[in-house]
Write a protein that holds these residues in place. Structure first.
Motif, PDB file in Angstrom:
ATOM      1  N   ALA A 108     -22.166  -3.750  41.850  1.00  0.00           N
ATOM      2  CA  ALA A 108     -22.772  -5.048  41.571  1.00  0.00           C
ATOM      3  C   ALA A 108     -23.767  -4.937  40.418  1.00  0.00           C
ATOM      4  CB  ALA A 108     -23.461  -5.579  42.826  1.00  0.00           C
ATOM      5  N   LEU A 109     -24.595  -3.885  40.467  1.00  0.00           N
ATOM      6  CA  LEU A 109     -25.577  -3.672  39.398  1.00  0.00           C
ATOM      7  C   LEU A 109     -24.883  -3.466  38.056  1.00  0.00           C
ATOM      8  CD1 LEU A 109     -28.252  -1.279  40.881  1.00  0.00           C
ATOM      9  CD2 LEU A 109     -28.600  -3.562  39.970  1.00  0.00           C
ATOM     10  N   PHE A 110     -23.832  -2.667  38.098  1.00  0.00           N
ATOM     11  CA  PHE A 110     -23.122  -2.335  36.861  1.00  0.00           C
ATOM     12  C   PHE A 110     -22.534  -3.598  36.242  1.00  0.00           C
ATOM     13  CE2 PHE A 110     -20.305   0.221  34.204  1.00  0.00           C
ATOM     14  CZ  PHE A 110     -21.152   1.279  33.932  1.00  0.00           C
ATOM     15  N   MET A 111     -21.935  -4.442  37.104  1.00  0.00           N
ATOM     16  CA  MET A 111     -21.373  -5.699  36.599  1.00  0.00           C
ATOM     17  C   MET A 111     -22.459  -6.559  35.987  1.00  0.00           C
ATOM     18  SD  MET A 111     -18.331  -7.020  39.001  1.00  0.00           S
ATOM     19  CE  MET A 111     -19.149  -6.949  40.563  1.00  0.00           C
ATOM     20  N   GLY A 112     -23.617  -6.561  36.648  1.00  0.00           N
ATOM     21  CA  GLY A 112     -24.735  -7.342  36.131  1.00  0.00           C
ATOM     22  C   GLY A 112     -25.151  -6.879  34.751  1.00  0.00           C
ATOM     23  N   VAL A 113     -25.262  -5.555  34.599  1.00  0.00           N
ATOM     24  CA  VAL A 113     -25.674  -4.999  33.308  1.00  0.00           C
ATOM     25  C   VAL A 113     -24.637  -5.328  32.239  1.00  0.00           C
ATOM     26  CG1 VAL A 113     -26.090  -2.864  32.047  1.00  0.00           C
ATOM     27  CG2 VAL A 113     -27.040  -3.161  34.327  1.00  0.00           C
ATOM     28  N   VAL A 114     -23.359  -5.164  32.592  1.00  0.00           N
ATOM     29  CA  VAL A 114     -22.299  -5.445  31.625  1.00  0.00           C
ATOM     30  C   VAL A 114     -22.345  -6.911  31.211  1.00  0.00           C
ATOM     31  CG1 VAL A 114     -19.806  -5.608  31.334  1.00  0.00           C
ATOM     32  CG2 VAL A 114     -20.796  -3.569  32.334  1.00  0.00           C
ATOM     33  N   ALA A 115     -22.556  -7.797  32.191  1.00  0.00           N
ATOM     34  CA  ALA A 115     -22.628  -9.219  31.881  1.00  0.00           C
ATOM     35  C   ALA A 115     -23.799  -9.492  30.948  1.00  0.00           C
ATOM     36  CB  ALA A 115     -22.765 -10.028  33.166  1.00  0.00           C
ATOM     37  N   LEU A 116     -24.940  -8.887  31.254  1.00  0.00           N
ATOM     38  CA  LEU A 116     -26.125  -9.096  30.420  1.00  0.00           C
ATOM     39  C   LEU A 116     -25.880  -8.645  28.991  1.00  0.00           C
ATOM     40  CD1 LEU A 116     -29.247  -8.143  32.549  1.00  0.00           C
ATOM     41  CD2 LEU A 116     -28.642 -10.347  31.563  1.00  0.00           C
ATOM     42  N   CYS A 117     -25.107  -7.547  28.840  1.00  0.00           N
ATOM     43  CA  CYS A 117     -24.855  -7.030  27.489  1.00  0.00           C
ATOM     44  C   CYS A 117     -23.807  -7.856  26.769  1.00  0.00           C
ATOM     45  CB  CYS A 117     -24.390  -5.581  27.545  1.00  0.00           C
ATOM     46  SG  CYS A 117     -25.633  -4.494  28.176  1.00  0.00           S
ATOM     47  N   THR A 118     -22.792  -8.324  27.488  1.00  0.00           N
ATOM     48  CA  THR A 118     -21.668  -8.954  26.782  1.00  0.00           C
ATOM     49  C   THR A 118     -21.919 -10.419  26.486  1.00  0.00           C
ATOM     50  OG1 THR A 118     -20.613  -9.163  28.930  1.00  0.00           O
ATOM     51  CG2 THR A 118     -19.815  -7.414  27.484  1.00  0.00           C
ATOM     52  N   ILE A 119     -22.715 -11.099  27.324  1.00  0.00           N
ATOM     53  CA  ILE A 119     -22.916 -12.524  27.074  1.00  0.00           C
ATOM     54  C   ILE A 119     -23.568 -12.777  25.707  1.00  0.00           C
ATOM     55  CG2 ILE A 119     -24.202 -14.572  27.855  1.00  0.00           C
ATOM     56  CD1 ILE A 119     -23.455 -13.693  30.724  1.00  0.00           C
ATOM     57  N   PRO A 120     -24.664 -12.063  25.363  1.00  0.00           N
ATOM     58  CA  PRO A 120     -25.213 -12.252  24.013  1.00  0.00           C
ATOM     59  C   PRO A 120     -24.202 -11.907  22.926  1.00  0.00           C
ATOM     60  CG  PRO A 120     -26.724 -11.014  25.369  1.00  0.00           C
ATOM     61  CD  PRO A 120     -25.465 -11.128  26.142  1.00  0.00           C
ATOM     62  N   ALA A 121     -23.401 -10.865  23.173  1.00  0.00           N
ATOM     63  CA  ALA A 121     -22.404 -10.481  22.173  1.00  0.00           C
ATOM     64  C   ALA A 121     -21.411 -11.619  21.960  1.00  0.00           C
ATOM     65  CB  ALA A 121     -21.673  -9.220  22.623  1.00  0.00           C
ATOM     66  N   PHE A 122     -20.978 -12.222  23.076  1.00  0.00           N
ATOM     67  CA  PHE A 122     -20.019 -13.318  22.950  1.00  0.00           C
ATOM     68  C   PHE A 122     -20.630 -14.495  22.220  1.00  0.00           C
ATOM     69  CE2 PHE A 122     -17.250 -11.410  26.222  1.00  0.00           C
ATOM     70  CZ  PHE A 122     -16.072 -11.538  25.509  1.00  0.00           C
ATOM     71  N   ILE A 123     -21.900 -14.792  22.565  1.00  0.00           N
ATOM     72  CA  ILE A 123     -22.554 -15.939  21.915  1.00  0.00           C
ATOM     73  C   ILE A 123     -22.654 -15.696  20.424  1.00  0.00           C
ATOM     74  CG2 ILE A 123     -24.745 -17.183  21.711  1.00  0.00           C
ATOM     75  CD1 ILE A 123     -25.058 -16.804  24.746  1.00  0.00           C
ATOM     76  N   SER A 124     -23.071 -14.475  20.058  1.00  0.00           N
ATOM     77  CA  SER A 124     -23.237 -14.210  18.626  1.00  0.00           C
ATOM     78  C   SER A 124     -21.882 -14.244  17.932  1.00  0.00           C
ATOM     79  CB  SER A 124     -23.944 -12.879  18.404  1.00  0.00           C
ATOM     80  OG  SER A 124     -23.116 -11.828  18.820  1.00  0.00           O
ATOM     81  N   LEU A 125     -20.847 -13.727  18.619  1.00  0.00           N
ATOM     82  CA  LEU A 125     -19.507 -13.763  18.024  1.00  0.00           C
ATOM     83  C   LEU A 125     -19.074 -15.206  17.807  1.00  0.00           C
ATOM     84  CD1 LEU A 125     -17.263 -11.060  19.717  1.00  0.00           C
ATOM     85  CD2 LEU A 125     -17.922 -11.241  17.347  1.00  0.00           C
ATOM     86  N   ARG A 126     -19.388 -16.063  18.805  1.00  0.00           N
ATOM     87  CA  ARG A 126     -18.989 -17.458  18.685  1.00  0.00           C
ATOM     88  C   ARG A 126     -19.711 -18.104  17.506  1.00  0.00           C
ATOM     89  NH1 ARG A 126     -20.153 -20.958  23.749  1.00  0.00           N
ATOM     90  NH2 ARG A 126     -22.053 -21.224  22.533  1.00  0.00           N
ATOM     91  N   ASN A 127     -21.002 -17.748  17.374  1.00  0.00           N
ATOM     92  CA  ASN A 127     -21.764 -18.305  16.253  1.00  0.00           C
ATOM     93  C   ASN A 127     -21.174 -17.888  14.923  1.00  0.00           C
ATOM     94  OD1 ASN A 127     -23.416 -19.601  17.963  1.00  0.00           O
ATOM     95  ND2 ASN A 127     -25.099 -18.096  17.848  1.00  0.00           N
ATOM     96  N   ILE A 128     -20.827 -16.593  14.845  1.00  0.00           N
ATOM     97  CA  ILE A 128     -20.222 -16.114  13.600  1.00  0.00           C
ATOM     98  C   ILE A 128     -18.949 -16.902  13.324  1.00  0.00           C
ATOM     99  CG2 ILE A 128     -19.107 -14.143  12.470  1.00  0.00           C
ATOM    100  CD1 ILE A 128     -20.996 -12.331  14.024  1.00  0.00           C
ATOM    101  N   GLY A 129     -18.146 -17.062  14.394  1.00  0.00           N
ATOM    102  CA  GLY A 129     -16.897 -17.803  14.260  1.00  0.00           C
ATOM    103  C   GLY A 129     -17.150 -19.208  13.745  1.00  0.00           C
ATOM    104  N   LYS A 130     -18.160 -19.870  14.343  1.00  0.00           N
ATOM    105  CA  LYS A 130     -18.488 -21.254  13.939  1.00  0.00           C
ATOM    106  C   LYS A 130     -18.907 -21.297  12.489  1.00  0.00           C
ATOM    107  CE  LYS A 130     -20.042 -23.644  18.072  1.00  0.00           C
ATOM    108  NZ  LYS A 130     -21.256 -23.734  18.888  1.00  0.00           N
ATOM    109  N   ARG A 131     -19.762 -20.319  12.132  1.00  0.00           N
ATOM    110  CA  ARG A 131     -20.293 -20.310  10.788  1.00  0.00           C
ATOM    111  C   ARG A 131     -19.183 -20.139   9.762  1.00  0.00           C
ATOM    112  NH1 ARG A 131     -25.096 -16.431  10.518  1.00  0.00           N
ATOM    113  NH2 ARG A 131     -23.344 -15.184  10.893  1.00  0.00           N
ATOM    114  N   SER A 132     -18.297 -19.154  10.046  1.00  0.00           N
ATOM    115  CA  SER A 132     -17.226 -18.928   9.058  1.00  0.00           C
ATOM    116  C   SER A 132     -16.298 -20.134   9.026  1.00  0.00           C
ATOM    117  CB  SER A 132     -16.456 -17.645   9.384  1.00  0.00           C
ATOM    118  OG  SER A 132     -15.798 -17.784  10.611  1.00  0.00           O
ATOM    119  N   GLY A 133     -16.138 -20.794  10.192  1.00  0.00           N
ATOM    120  CA  GLY A 133     -15.330 -22.011  10.216  1.00  0.00           C
ATOM    121  C   GLY A 133     -15.964 -23.064   9.324  1.00  0.00           C
ATOM    122  N   ALA A 134     -17.292 -23.229   9.475  1.00  0.00           N
ATOM    123  CA  ALA A 134     -18.010 -24.217   8.674  1.00  0.00           C
ATOM    124  C   ALA A 134     -17.913 -23.885   7.200  1.00  0.00           C
ATOM    125  CB  ALA A 134     -19.472 -24.265   9.096  1.00  0.00           C
ATOM    126  N   LEU A 135     -18.012 -22.589   6.920  1.00  0.00           N
ATOM    127  CA  LEU A 135     -17.943 -22.124   5.542  1.00  0.00           C
ATOM    128  C   LEU A 135     -16.613 -22.512   4.925  1.00  0.00           C
ATOM    129  CD1 LEU A 135     -20.349 -20.423   4.543  1.00  0.00           C
ATOM    130  CD2 LEU A 135     -18.760 -18.505   4.382  1.00  0.00           C
TER     131      LEU A 135
END
Lengths: 378, 278
Positions: free
Chosen positions: B243-270
């Motif tokens: 359970a702890l491990f899943m929590g840590v992985v979630a904490l690490c990947t959620i920001p990564a996904f958000i930033s990836l999405r932002n990059i995606g949006k930005r390049s789309g806008a570009l």
């Protein structure tokens, strides 16, 4: 940032990584131990470090074959390993993977004598190379209430109950579990069928198959995990004494009663050995560690915590009543120990053929293919 | 958004339940006080404290993460280099060989990769005295072999979509090959590099077979530890740890996904603004 700077950076990073990976605490005061999970407890390792200043690095494997692969791969860097005696350690000894023990470094070696050691030597164990340090039996563990519910008049003290089709059928209401490995069950089968233990032939395996034929349909699973007794998946479990001990301990928490018994004249003994591989780099520390394990109070501590009995004399006074009060797990009856049998020894080509035959027979029994073959023959 | 039809919705619910019920039950039972895994008595954090006191478990987890980070990084570097070689216009002798050979580890069973590497290390040690032995380096090499096809494929597919004209334009304006790579190619393929890295990281973290062949003194990884635990039966401690491990992985990947999405949006806008400008 110029190209050269980047290239230099990459090189520095790689060199750093390399040294980071290779940096081990390579001081003298370390001993690399490779064993089953939980066999050497943390308290014992901590106690050893406090007393001698030597740090134990304990790595774990999940089966004997992994250990054997590493031992035979010639560059095994571990200092102390714990292979099971038969068939593993017995054949590894003859292959020369262990270094000879230095007895002057092992003053506590005197503790390791007694009935188990005699049995070990009689079965071909080489005390000059590996020590029979832990042992246990294979017997029957069962849920007392459930078994009493289906077989009220029965006293479970032999395999006859299991190999009686009517009784097995009744027990199957709550499930029966047999060992996963043939080595854990065939020796007893020979004993109860009156077959010679030393010589094994095709007809013997036929006889064993015949014993299983009427009851195979009532066996629910083949497993070495006594945890099924706790979940209620099975009510009777054929397996090792330390597994049964753990089940008993867990059962107390949920108010179940589990009894373990070693059937007289049909028990199986297993021994785990301790040895020092040839390529070990900390041989002195390895001896100090082994010597520490052979001390009676340390051995008692291990036995108290794991339910695996250390083969060390003089530890009785340090044992918890929890262990000593159960004579089936902490077996002291010399008559029973005398009757305990080992699994198949696999050293010569003849043994290999024998082993293959045993494996095939057991696979057939497990697959429930006995019936089909009979139909084909007719 | 279109409204989903009822059968599709049902299918979705069944699918998600099937995937996540085991995880949810694992997390719930990790809060139980019982000594027997999977049995609920009452709420307690006992097993979480047990996890933090279990040095073996934590050490093994750190060892696994360390190996995964190193091997994912090495994999990505090699994967990018190989992808550039394969997609370049240069004709070299072994290009076709490289193109196919790098994908072979996908179809080779892990157990054979592990065993053959073990044999290789023994041979190199005995013949030319190069001692790799057992340990982190050996496991990292094994994991790089294991994960490189996945990282290579994601990076290659992005790189082959790359418009060569931009490269040529930059070179025309006087940029050296290296500058072209750092300033133009790298930003474009950065997303696929990150995806490749995460893939390699996850595969390495998960691997039991190769690691059990190549592990040495002091390098017990998490999967090896958990597997060897099974012999003496599992304890609820593992539930809590998972359970702890899943929590840590979630904490690490959620920001990564958000930033990836932002990059995606930005390049789309570009791209959109490019279209507008033209």
């Amino acid at each position: 940032m110029s190209k050269k700077e980047v290239v230099a950076g990459v090189y520095i990073l790689m060199i750093f990584l390399f040294f980071y990976c290779t940096s081990k605490d390579d001081g003298q005061n370390i001993v690399y131990v490779y064993g089953w999970h939980g066999v050497i407890t943390k308290e014992v390792m901590e106690g050893f470090r406090k007393e001698t200043g030597i740090k134990v690095v304990y790595d774990v494997y999940d089966n004997n074959c992994t250990l054997e692969a590493k031992l035979l791969a010639t560059n095994c860097e571990y200092d102390v390993v714990f292979p099971s005696f038969i068939p593993f350690a017995a054949r590894q000894c003859s292959m020369g993977v262990f270094s000879k023990l230095n007895k002057s470094w092992l003053p506590n070696l005197k503790n390791i004598s007694g009935q188990i050691t005699e049995k070990y030597i009689a079965a071909g164990g080489d005390i000059e190379q590996i020590l029979p340090i832990f042992w246990g039996t294979i017997g029957i563990a069962y849920d007392v209430d459930k078994v009493a519910a289906v077989l009220p008049a029965e006293n479970i003290d032999s395999y006859e109950v299991l190999f009686d089709a009517d009784k097995a059928k009744k027990l199957s209401r709550y499930g029966i579990s047999f060992p996963e490995e043939h080595a854990d069950i065939f020796p007893q089968m020979r004993a109860i069928s009156g077959l010679p233990v030393t010589e094994t032939t095709k007809s013997q395996y036929r006889a064993i198959e015949e014993r299983f034929r009427p009851i195979r349909q009532y066996i629910k699973k083949f497993s070495s995990n006594s945890y099924d007794l706790i979940t209620g998946e099975v009510c009777l479990f054929v397996g090792s004494s330390d597994n049964a001990w753990r089940a008993q301990k867990m059962a107390k928490a949920i108010k179940k009663k589990i009894r373990y018994t070693v059937p007289m004249y049909a028990g199986n003994i297993w021994i785990d050995c301790a040895g020092i591989p040839q390529k070990s780099t900390h041989k002195r520390n390895a001896h100090i560690f082994l010597n520490y394990l052979l001390r009676s109070d340390v051995a008692a501590k291990l036995t108290n915590q794991t339910g695996i009995i250390a083969n060390v004399r003089g530890m009785e006074q340090f044992l918890n009543p929890e262990i000593t009060s159960d004579p089936e797990i902490y077996q002291t009856d010399t008559r029973i120990i005398d009757k305990l049998v080992f699994g198949n020894l696999v050293q010569s080509e003849h043994d290999m053929q024998n082993e293959r035959l045993a494996m095939r027979t057991w696979a057939k029994i497990k697959k429930n293919a006995i019936k089909h073959e009979e139909a084909k023959n007719e | 958004m279109n409204k989903m039809s009822k059968p599709v919705l049902l299918f979705l619910i069944v699918g998600i339940t099937f995937l996540y019920i085991p995880l949810v039950s694992l997390v719930i039972t990790s809060f139980s006080e019982s000594d027997v895994p999977g049995v609920w008595t009452h709420f307690s954090l006992k097993w979480y404290t047990a996890v933090f006191q279990d040095r073996d478990l934590i050490e093994a987890a750190f060892m696994s993460v360390k190996i995964a980070i190193i091997s994912a990084t090495v994999t990505v570097v090699l994967g990018v280099l190989a992808a550039m070689a394969v997609t370049s216009d240069d004709k070299f002798f072994s290009k076709k060989l490289l193109k196919n050979a790098i994908l072979i580890p996908v179809i080779i069973p892990e157990i054979i990769i592990g065993f053959s590497l073990l044999m290789l290390f023994i041979t190199t040690e005995n013949s030319i005295g190069l001692k790799i032995g057992h340990g982190i380096i050996a496991i990292v090499i094994g994991h790089v072999v294991l994960t490189i096809p996945y990282a290579h494929l994601t990076i290659k597919s992005r790189l082959s979509l790359f418009d060569r004209a931009i490269e040529d334009a930059a070179a025309n304006l006087g940029a050296k090959a290296f500058t072209v790579f750092v300033r133009i190619k790298l930003p474009v393929i950065l997303q696929s590099i990150m995806v490749g890295w995460i893939l390699a990281f996850a595969l390495s973290l998960d691997d039991l077979v190769v690691a059990s062949f190549l592990s040495g003194p002091g390098t017990t990884t998490l999967p090896i530890l958990i597997f060897s635990n099974l012999r003496i039966g599992i304890t609820p401690e593992l539930n809590a740890f998972a359970a702890l491990f899943m929590g840590v992985v979630a904490l690490c990947t959620i920001p990564a996904f958000i930033s990836l999405r932002n990059i995606g949006k930005r390049s789309g806008a570009l791209q959109n603004s490019d279209v507008d400008a033209s």
